[in-house]
Design a protein around this motif. Structure first.
Motif, short mmCIF file in Angstrom:
data_model
loop_
_atom_site.label_atom_id
_atom_site.label_comp_id
_atom_site.label_asym_id
_atom_site.label_seq_id
_atom_site.Cartn_x
_atom_site.Cartn_y
_atom_site.Cartn_z
N LYS A 122 0.76 -1.25 0.02
CA LYS A 122 -0.09 0.05 -0.12
C LYS A 122 0.95 1.21 0.04
O LYS A 122 0.32 2.27 -0.32
N ASP A 147 -5.00 -5.53 0.02
CA ASP A 147 -5.52 -5.11 1.23
C ASP A 147 -7.03 -5.60 1.40
O ASP A 147 -7.70 -5.39 0.55
N SER A 148 -7.44 -6.31 2.67
CA SER A 148 -8.60 -6.81 2.74
C SER A 148 -9.76 -5.74 2.51
O SER A 148 -10.77 -5.90 2.06
N GLU A 149 -9.43 -4.56 3.33
CA GLU A 149 -10.45 -3.61 3.11
C GLU A 149 -10.83 -3.11 1.78
O GLU A 149 -11.84 -2.81 1.50
N ASN A 214 -1.67 2.33 10.22
CA ASN A 214 -1.93 1.61 8.79
C ASN A 214 -3.43 2.20 8.43
O ASN A 214 -3.64 1.83 7.23
N GLU A 218 -4.52 3.45 4.54
CA GLU A 218 -5.48 2.83 3.79
C GLU A 218 -6.38 3.49 3.46
O GLU A 218 -7.07 3.30 2.26
MG MG Z 1 -5.80 -3.74 5.49
#
Ligand code: MG
Ligand code: NDP
Length: 384
Positions: A122, A147-149, A214, A218
């Motif tokens: 990221k 990235d999971s989000e 983080n 994000e």
């Molecule tokens: Mg994440």
């Protein structure tokens, strides 16, 4: 099942020896025939890299720093191996799982070469989101988030137009200090910070998840990936990490993507998007077992790293690069036991005040801002 005649797609896994990199190799092994490993790179962990090479047989292997070892003569040595791996003809997808701004050149080069970049790194978008956008527009390269989000948001958006979106709601576990007072957080140890309640990850992102830096990274990542202004990107704390993020549409409907906290699915989906394939290695979700799901407002005053990062994102220009570089350097010092946790945000605050409005938006200017921020944090730590 593979469609008849479909060819296996070559994947370059950059940072293959890390947390995301090893997950990616498991995912690719389960999808043999659909994907294969075309290239691998690591920083210094040559013994794990050797095992991975033996197991996957890539055509290209890169090691940034041999660190006194004698790697096989066929391996490419040095930082340039990342760009070489990322731009090879036999590579269709570059899975960038390098940690930090060190992954920037490879992302940009892969996009310029028209590749899909499955992006875990990221920091690339935080340092140079505009340059990555421009590279995609020029060459037809694309970024699909790991990235999971962001994977959740992409899945909720489907093929819908951006004009249909009212806001993005990014969830945060809250990290190990979610319920701690500001004073207690200030005195937290390295062991406290590395004890993440829901995710098992590399050390740098684990510390970022404790300070909530983080989440700032994000939000900036989401701004560039989905092209929405910062006023329409919110953060909410969700301690169970089951709802990976949400999208609110203009009619008030909210879609969420859910699953157990595991990177197997986001890594797989970054390879297959917009298709879905069967994968028995992705842990299955039981709503009753994971009840209840709760949400809380984020405590911006007690997590200054998040507040500073959001401000840096809104200010734009070199500010996100300064925020990121100051954070990387401060976290490295914290991991070496040379800095207190509270000094990470204080270092970023100082660096942003001094360097956040450095001019220029091209790569050279952003790299100069990055280098100046690192030097500033190092000098500040030495004075103390
Ligand atoms: Mg994440
Ligand atoms: P790790 O520290 O576990 O792995 C980092 C990888 O990058 C290793 O292969 C390492 O090699 C390599 N590497 C480190 N420094 C350099 C460098 N200077 N040049 C080239 N390669 C380097 O990190 P994670 O896998 O946790 O994270 C990777 C990225 O993915 C980060 O940007 C993180 O924010 C992001 N991410 C991670 C998630 C997770 O669950 N872990 C979730 C979402 C995003 P070596 O092993 O030889 O040191």
């Amino acid at each position: 099942m593979m469609p008849p005649g479909a060819r296996s797609r070559g994947v370059a896994v950059l940072g293959s020896t890390g947390s995301i990199g090893t997950t990616a190799l498991r995912v690719i092994a389960r999808q043999a025939g659909r994907f294969h490993v075309a290239a691998l790179t690591a920083f210094a962990n040559s013994s794990l890299l050797s095992e991975q090479v033996a197991a996957t047989g890539p055509a290209y292997v890169g090691l940034v720093s041999p660190n006194g070892t004698m790697p096989p003569a066929s391996w490419r040595i040095g930082a340039s191996s990342l760009v070489e791996a990322a731009t090879r003809e036999d590579v269709d997808i570059v899975l960038n799982a390098v940690v930090g701004a060190a992954g920037l050149d490879a992302t940009l080069a892969a996009l310029e070469a028209g590749k899909r970049v499955a992006l875990a790194n990221k920091e690339t978008l935080v340092v140079a989101g505009e340059l990555a956008e421009a590279a995609c527009a020029r060459s037809g390269g694309e970024i699909v988030p790991v990235d999971s989000e962001h994977s959740a948001i992409l899945q909720c958006l489907g093929r819908r137009d951006r004009a249909d979106v009212a806001r993005l709601i990014i969830t945060a576990s809250g990290g190990p200090f979610r319920t701690w007072t500001a004073d207690a957080i200030g005195g937290a140890t390295l062991a406290d910070a590395l004890c993440h309640p829901t995710w098992s990850m590399g050390r740098k992102i684990t510390v970022d998840s404790a300070t909530l830096a983080n989440k700032a990274l994000e939000v900036i990542e989401a701004h560039f990936l989905f092209g929405l202004p910062y006023e329409r990107i919110e953060v909410v704390v969700h301690p169970q990490s089951i709802v990976h993020s949400m999208v609110e549409f203009v009619d008030g409907s909210v879609l969420a993507q859910m699953g157990v906290p595991s990177m197997e699915l986001p890594v797989l989906y970054a390879l297959t998007h917009p298709e879905r394939v069967r994968d028995d290695g992705v842990p299955r979700f039981d709503p009753v077992a994971h009840s209840p799901l709760t949400f809380e407002r984020v405590r911006l005053d007690d997590f200054p790293a998040l507040r500073l990062g959001l401000e840096a994102g809104r200010n734009g220009g070199a500010a996100p690069a300064v925020f990121n570089a100051a954070n990387e350097r401060a976290v490295a010092l914290f991991l070496e036991g040379k800095m207190q946790l509270a000094d990470i945000a204080a270092s970023m605050d100082d660096a942003l005040a001094r360097l956040g409005s450095m001019s220029g938006r091209d790569k050279q200017a952003l790299l100069a801002a990055d280098a100046a921020a690192r030097a500033h944090v190092t000098a500040r730590a030495e004075r103390r």
